[in-house]
Scaffold this motif. Structure first.
Motif, PDB file in Angstrom:
ATOM      1  N   GLY A  70      -1.870  -7.509   3.145  1.00 34.67           N
ATOM      2  CA  GLY A  70      -1.545  -6.090   3.298  1.00 34.67           C
ATOM      3  C   GLY A  70      -0.631  -5.890   4.496  1.00 34.67           C
ATOM      4  O   GLY A  70       0.575  -6.119   4.423  1.00 34.67           O
ATOM      5  N   GLY A  71      -1.215  -5.493   5.617  1.00 40.21           N
ATOM      6  CA  GLY A  71      -0.450  -5.118   6.812  1.00 40.21           C
ATOM      7  C   GLY A  71       0.655  -6.098   7.188  1.00 40.21           C
ATOM      8  O   GLY A  71       1.792  -5.695   7.459  1.00 40.21           O
ATOM      9  N   GLY A  76      -7.611  -4.757   6.637  1.00 43.91           N
ATOM     10  CA  GLY A  76      -6.987  -3.822   7.579  1.00 43.91           C
ATOM     11  C   GLY A  76      -7.747  -3.684   8.886  1.00 43.91           C
ATOM     12  O   GLY A  76      -7.473  -2.783   9.675  1.00 43.91           O
ATOM     13  N   LYS A  93       0.848  -1.211   0.000  1.00 41.85           N
ATOM     14  CA  LYS A  93       0.000   0.000   0.000  1.00 41.85           C
ATOM     15  C   LYS A  93       0.880   1.258   0.000  1.00 41.85           C
ATOM     16  O   LYS A  93       1.942   1.263  -0.610  1.00 41.85           O
ATOM     17  N   SER A 152      -6.753  -9.261   6.385  1.00 48.13           N
ATOM     18  CA  SER A 152      -6.139  -9.559   7.683  1.00 48.13           C
ATOM     19  C   SER A 152      -5.502 -10.954   7.758  1.00 48.13           C
ATOM     20  O   SER A 152      -5.601 -11.622   8.791  1.00 48.13           O
ATOM     21  N   GLU A 168     -11.471 -10.426  -1.525  1.00 48.34           N
ATOM     22  CA  GLU A 168     -11.127  -9.620  -0.356  1.00 48.34           C
ATOM     23  C   GLU A 168     -12.389  -8.987   0.212  1.00 48.34           C
ATOM     24  O   GLU A 168     -12.807  -7.911  -0.244  1.00 48.34           O
TER      25      GLU A 168
HETATM   26  C1  PEP Z   1      -4.936  -5.788   1.173  1.00 48.15           C
HETATM   27  O1  PEP Z   1      -4.415  -4.682   1.211  1.00 48.15           O
HETATM   28  O2  PEP Z   1      -5.185  -6.308   0.093  1.00 48.15           O
HETATM   29  C2  PEP Z   1      -5.242  -6.465   2.441  1.00 48.15           C
HETATM   30  C3  PEP Z   1      -5.839  -7.627   2.398  1.00 48.15           C
HETATM   31  O3  PEP Z   1      -4.879  -5.816   3.599  1.00 48.15           O
HETATM   32  P1  PEP Z   1      -4.784  -6.472   5.069  1.00 48.15           P
HETATM   33  O4  PEP Z   1      -4.028  -7.759   4.939  1.00 48.15           O
HETATM   34  O5  PEP Z   1      -4.033  -5.449   5.893  1.00 48.15           O
HETATM   35  O6  PEP Z   1      -6.178  -6.684   5.562  1.00 48.15           O
END
Ligand code: PEP
Length: 252
Positions: A235-236, A174, A12, A214, A168
């Motif tokens: 993501g994170g 997030g 990101k 997540s 997703e």
């Molecule tokens: C993403 O950015 O595609 C995502 C799934 O973020 P996170 O893993 O932080 O939920």
């Protein structure tokens, strides 16, 4: 039918160029022995070229977080698929929920981006998923169905072979709230059935569907144990090299 698991890290709008280069170098070292998995990282645009240099010759590929649907022109602030390919990317993320939510991306723009990306020789990770409101009002499947039929509208079977889908659920991105493994499996099986309806069984059996929302070292094994979960878009938890390396090395 074997679907090679794919784990992609979406950084990101995090990390300066120096930080991105440092994390990429750590990942290259930590993952050099891993095989049988497609691994990718998606740093911010300004870090693509230096990160490409770091991961050259490794088992990690470079992914763009977004892409525009024209090759060149007066489109201030946009980046074309050809430019991304030239910078070292092999793939681009299209239709991430944050782009749909904050930047007006729609199923129609997703479709244009997919076409242009594939034309330029990039693969596409196409994100779909329902919001909390849509889930709670019982509309999850109709939302997914529309995203598939409009986002993938008029694509040929050859094009579909170069696409990876990321399911997703927006409420899990997030937020620390992961879909349970069975919620993920249910959605993935539904998406695969829709792909089968449009493109036939062979393509549906081959297409990879990643789960995103997540994903962490502590839940990846359970998610990956589901039969229609073919990988993760992270993501994170991809921002830290140790945690992403553990996710890539999920136990199967
Ligand atoms: C993403 O950015 O595609 C995502 C799934 O973020 P996170 O893993 O932080 O939920």
């Amino acid at each position: 039918m074997t679907r090679i698991p794919c784990i992609a890290g979406n950084w990101k709008m995090y990390k300066t160029v120096d930080e991105a280069v440092e994390t990429a170098a750590k990942l290259k070292e930590a993952l050099h022995n891993v095989s049988g998995r497609d691994i990718g990282i998606a740093p911010p645009f300004v870090s693509l070229v230096p990160v490409a240099e770091v991961i050259k010759g490794s088992n990690i590929s470079l992914i763009a977080q977004n892409v525009f649907w024209e090759d060149e022109g007066a489109y201030t602030g946009e980046i074309s698929p050809t430019m991304l390919k030239n910078a070292g990317c092999t793939c681009a993320i299209i239709g991430h929920s944050e782009r749909r939510q904050y930047f007006g991306e729609t199923n129609e723009t997703v479709n244009k981006k997919i076409n242009k990306c594939l034309d330029a020789g990039l693969m596409a990770i196409v994100c779909i998923g329902e919001s909390l409101e849509e889930r709670e009002s019982g509309n999850t499947f109709s939302v997914l169905e529309t995203q598939v039929s409009e986002g993938f509208s008029a694509l040929s079977p050859d094009q579909m072979e170069k696409i990876v889908i990321a399911y997703e659920p927006v409420w899990a991105i997030g937020t620390g709230k992961t879909a349970t493994a069975s919620q993920a499996q249910e959605a993935h099986a539904f998406i695969r059935s829709k792909i089968e309806g449009h493109y036939g069984k062979a393509i549906a059996d081959e297409i990879r569907i990643l789960y995103g929302g997540s994903v962490k070292p502590g839940n990846v094994d359970e998610l990956m144990a589901e039969k229609d979960v073919d990988g993760a878009l992270v993501g994170g938890a991809s921002l830290d090299a140790g945690s992403f390396a553990r996710i890539v090395q999920f136990s199967s």
